[in-house]
Design an enzyme around this catalytic site. Sequence first.
Site, PDB file in Angstrom:
ATOM      1  N   ILE A  33       3.846  10.932   4.108  1.00  0.00           N
ATOM      2  CA  ILE A  33       2.866  11.359   3.113  1.00  0.00           C
ATOM      3  C   ILE A  33       1.598  11.854   3.828  1.00  0.00           C
ATOM      4  O   ILE A  33       0.976  12.819   3.390  1.00  0.00           O
ATOM      5  CB  ILE A  33       2.497  10.195   2.155  1.00  0.00           C
ATOM      6  CG1 ILE A  33       3.753   9.507   1.599  1.00  0.00           C
ATOM      7  CG2 ILE A  33       1.593  10.687   1.021  1.00  0.00           C
ATOM      8  CD1 ILE A  33       4.657  10.328   0.762  1.00  0.00           C
ATOM      9  N   ILE A  60       5.202  -5.773   7.824  1.00  0.00           N
ATOM     10  CA  ILE A  60       4.945  -4.671   8.730  1.00  0.00           C
ATOM     11  C   ILE A  60       4.752  -3.363   7.968  1.00  0.00           C
ATOM     12  O   ILE A  60       5.216  -3.214   6.849  1.00  0.00           O
ATOM     13  CB  ILE A  60       6.139  -4.478   9.716  1.00  0.00           C
ATOM     14  CG1 ILE A  60       7.426  -4.311   8.944  1.00  0.00           C
ATOM     15  CG2 ILE A  60       6.219  -5.592  10.714  1.00  0.00           C
ATOM     16  CD1 ILE A  60       8.652  -4.011   9.784  1.00  0.00           C
ATOM     17  N   SER A 119       0.820  -1.212   0.000  1.00  0.00           N
ATOM     18  CA  SER A 119       0.000   0.000   0.000  1.00  0.00           C
ATOM     19  C   SER A 119       0.859   1.269   0.000  1.00  0.00           C
ATOM     20  O   SER A 119       1.825   1.380   0.741  1.00  0.00           O
ATOM     21  CB  SER A 119      -0.902  -0.007   1.232  1.00  0.00           C
ATOM     22  OG  SER A 119      -1.644   1.190   1.292  1.00  0.00           O
ATOM     23  N   CYS A 172      -3.425   4.187  12.191  1.00  0.00           N
ATOM     24  CA  CYS A 172      -4.049   5.506  12.169  1.00  0.00           C
ATOM     25  C   CYS A 172      -4.488   5.841  13.595  1.00  0.00           C
ATOM     26  O   CYS A 172      -4.878   4.955  14.341  1.00  0.00           O
ATOM     27  CB  CYS A 172      -5.305   5.499  11.298  1.00  0.00           C
ATOM     28  SG  CYS A 172      -5.053   5.023   9.595  1.00  0.00           S
ATOM     29  N   ASN A 205      -5.625  -0.613   7.333  1.00  0.00           N
ATOM     30  CA  ASN A 205      -4.427   0.089   7.793  1.00  0.00           C
ATOM     31  C   ASN A 205      -4.766   0.667   9.163  1.00  0.00           C
ATOM     32  O   ASN A 205      -5.444   1.684   9.263  1.00  0.00           O
ATOM     33  CB  ASN A 205      -4.075   1.191   6.790  1.00  0.00           C
ATOM     34  CG  ASN A 205      -2.920   2.052   7.266  1.00  0.00           C
ATOM     35  OD1 ASN A 205      -2.368   1.823   8.342  1.00  0.00           O
ATOM     36  ND2 ASN A 205      -2.554   3.039   6.472  1.00  0.00           N
TER      37      ASN A 205
HETATM   38  C1  LIG Z   1       5.918   6.388   0.277  1.00  0.00           C
HETATM   39  C2  LIG Z   1       5.231   5.331   1.081  1.00  0.00           C
HETATM   40  C3  LIG Z   1       3.853   5.421   1.292  1.00  0.00           C
HETATM   41  C4  LIG Z   1       3.188   4.461   2.044  1.00  0.00           C
HETATM   42  N1  LIG Z   1       1.829   4.568   2.220  1.00  0.00           N
HETATM   43  C5  LIG Z   1       1.170   3.616   2.914  1.00  0.00           C
HETATM   44  C6  LIG Z   1      -0.251   3.661   3.047  1.00  0.00           C
HETATM   45  O1  LIG Z   1      -0.923   4.544   2.520  1.00  0.00           O
HETATM   46  N2  LIG Z   1      -0.857   2.682   3.764  1.00  0.00           N
HETATM   47  C7  LIG Z   1      -0.166   1.639   4.334  1.00  0.00           C
HETATM   48  O2  LIG Z   1      -0.769   0.768   4.945  1.00  0.00           O
HETATM   49  N3  LIG Z   1       1.179   1.564   4.199  1.00  0.00           N
HETATM   50  C8  LIG Z   1       1.858   2.512   3.511  1.00  0.00           C
HETATM   51  N4  LIG Z   1       3.227   2.416   3.364  1.00  0.00           N
HETATM   52  C9  LIG Z   1       3.954   1.292   3.983  1.00  0.00           C
HETATM   53  C10 LIG Z   1       4.212   0.174   2.980  1.00  0.00           C
HETATM   54  O3  LIG Z   1       3.010  -0.358   2.492  1.00  0.00           O
HETATM   55  C11 LIG Z   1       5.051  -0.955   3.617  1.00  0.00           C
HETATM   56  O4  LIG Z   1       4.337  -1.507   4.707  1.00  0.00           O
HETATM   57  C12 LIG Z   1       6.398  -0.478   4.134  1.00  0.00           C
HETATM   58  O5  LIG Z   1       6.929   0.500   3.296  1.00  0.00           O
HETATM   59  C13 LIG Z   1       7.403  -1.625   4.302  1.00  0.00           C
HETATM   60  O6  LIG Z   1       7.730  -2.238   3.070  1.00  0.00           O
HETATM   61  P1  LIG Z   1       8.980  -1.829   2.137  1.00  0.00           P
HETATM   62  O7  LIG Z   1      10.178  -1.764   3.021  1.00  0.00           O
HETATM   63  O8  LIG Z   1       9.035  -2.886   1.094  1.00  0.00           O
HETATM   64  O9  LIG Z   1       8.650  -0.487   1.573  1.00  0.00           O
HETATM   65  C14 LIG Z   1       3.916   3.376   2.604  1.00  0.00           C
HETATM   66  C15 LIG Z   1       5.301   3.281   2.380  1.00  0.00           C
HETATM   67  C16 LIG Z   1       5.964   4.233   1.629  1.00  0.00           C
HETATM   68  C17 LIG Z   1       7.441   4.091   1.405  1.00  0.00           C
END
Ligand SMILES: Cc1cc2nc3c(=O)[nH]c(=O)nc-3n(C[C@H](O)[C@H](O)[C@H](O)COP(=O)(O)O)c2cc1C
Lengths: 264, 305
Positions: free
Chosen positions: B72, B192, B22, B131, B128
């Site tokens: 964000i 996570i 996400s 929050c 999610n």
């Molecule tokens: C730019 C960005 C925006 C994200 N936005 C959300 C979000 O809107 N909702 C959510 O549940 N996780 C969000 N995440 C978390 C990711 O879904 C993921 O759980 C986290 O980045 C760990 O995985 P990764 O190391 O592969 O990025 C976001 C991560 C990044 C980097």
Amino acid sequence: MKCEVLSNVFLKERRLLLDLAVPAGFAAASPGQFLHIRIEDSCDPLLRRPLSIHDYCASGKKNGVVVRVLYEVVGKGTALLSEKKPYSEIDCLGPLGSGFDMEKIAGYKNVYIIAGGMGVAPLFFLVRKIMECKVKSVKCKVAVLLGVKTKNDILREKEFKDLGCQVHIATEDGSKGFKGRVTELLKEKLQPRSIICACGPKPMLAAVSEIARSNNVPAQVSLEEFMGCGLGACLGCVIRTTSGYKRICHDGPVFDSSEIIWKD
Amino acid sequence: MKPRLEVKIAGLKLKNPVMTASGTFGYGDEFADYVDPARLGAVITKTITLHRREGNRPPRISETAAGMLNSIGLQNNGLDDFIKNKLGAYKDPRIKLIVSVGGETNAEYGRIVRELSVFKQVSAFELNISCPNIEYKDKIIAQDERLTREVVKEARRNTRLPLIVKLSPNVDDIAKIARAAQDAGADAVSLINTFLGMAIDVRTRKSILGNITGGLSGPAIKPIALRMVWQVRNSITLPIIGMGGIMTARDALEFIIAGASCVAVGTVNFVDPGASLEIIAGIERYLVEHKFKGINELVGSLNVS
Ligand SMILES: Cc1cc2nc3c(=O)[nH]c(=O)nc-3n(C[C@H](O)[C@H](O)[C@H](O)COP(=O)(O)O)c2cc1C
Ligand SMILES: Cc1cc2nc3c(=O)[nH]c(=O)nc-3n(C[C@H](O)[C@H](O)[C@H](O)COP(=O)(O)OP(=O)(O)OC[C@H]3O[C@@H](n4cnc5c(N)ncnc54)[C@H](O)[C@@H]3O)c2cc1C
Ligand code: FES
């Protein structure tokens, strides 16, 4: 997409010109667009780095196209980039973003190009394109205002002159041309019925925007922000506008200055 | 014979175990030049909320050693806009769409999943829960067992579609929260989300992020994410979607061996927009090389002898 390095040479201390051979399938670029470059296949630096397209032109080889980047070494990523040798390959996404509105610019007799420091990078391609369309038309004037700290920082002065436009220099220390900020010089030079195109640090662009507003001329400004995806997906690179946050990588990097809300 | 990449999780049948995380893949359309979403196990959307959210003030991103911080602030145009302008784009029935849902109250979560359940494009929900809940003094739901239970129950009452609960690592015992989600009727957990972190510009003595703090993601967090997947695997029976710093097929395999049935890839999409497809291909090659008939044989196969 993998692009082969044709050359990567220092112009002045810390500033380099990188020529990349554009592979087949790379879409044609327009002024103001950028490349999103993966400098190393590593975890540090991890993210890509956005760099403007300084020029995009025929390479001399049959059907060959070169995309040119003008950059300054400021940190880890650009330092590694400066070490790339010819024949090595760099992974580039692009051309990305929405650039200058060429149609709108074509409707104006006077075009003012304002470059603050490295902001000159995307403006060369723009000026070359404007001159290509404008040579035939009469009495069109393109004035390039290069603003730098000191005379040693001036980049591309000769190249701009070779395109046939007027070049004015503003140095903060007065070592060449106008002494002071490039925006002060713009105030002096600006004629009615003009359009301004600018790229540089945010405070400079805010000042340009204010000059444009008070003189009732339009301005297109190219903005910067840290980027994640570069594709409009992560919402990491936003700027506040009159219609909410917009993505610099996708809705910009070039915006109409009246749209931007400058104060933090 | 080709190994089987298909997985069944929470009542969903997926082509392969790789999803996009996400917030890192938009709504899929932004990556259209690089990835056909129909080739992914599933696409998890950017979190949507009931009302439009502006998001946090920039800068919103900063790179750190082998990772990145983001703040964000859940910028999105709200539920109605999502239905009107985004859902319609998912015409291809082969795309498995998991909608990530956020909210400030339990009722908001309930309402979003209820309204979206009628759309056949939606395959499942990811809650999610990182929050703040405004009815409980802005306490982060994912940091409280009771709040987690309540929000999952409320969502459960409002949909029959699979519910995946996304856990936060910013807790003292992640397994405790996973159990709360399981007890309240979740069909799977994903973990996570990002670690809370920050970075400072010493020249200005300001935080680099406009929001001061942000979430750390990328390879830097992988070892901790992996440990948490292992821990949760040993405390609940629900299937797990593992994520956190996955860059390569090998990373993904580590999560699967630790106990994840599926993985999600986030930050790597920024580094290489086609990475998700390469990871699928790499997993397949591993299965062939190691003579596994299917990915299921590998899930939770950690050798602890
Ligand atoms: C730019 C960005 C925006 C994200 N936005 C959300 C979000 O809107 N909702 C959510 O549940 N996780 C969000 N995440 C978390 C990711 O879904 C993921 O759980 C986290 O980045 C760990 O995985 P990764 O190391 O592969 O990025 C976001 C991560 C990044 C980097
Ligand atoms: C659309 C766009 C086009 C750009 N075009 C050019 C160009 O043509 N030529 C050029 O030299 N630079 C350009 N930049 C800036 C360039 O992207 C950064 O200088 C570069 O990413 C720095 O990487 P680094 O690893 O060397 O520095 P880092 O180690 O990441 O950082 C070093 C310093 O640079 C600053 N910095 C890092 N990234 C950015 C950024 N995206 N914007 C502003 N400051 C940053 C940091 O605050 C830090 O102080 C452009 C930026 C954008 C957004
Ligand atoms: S960098 Fe991801 S939206 Fe602009």
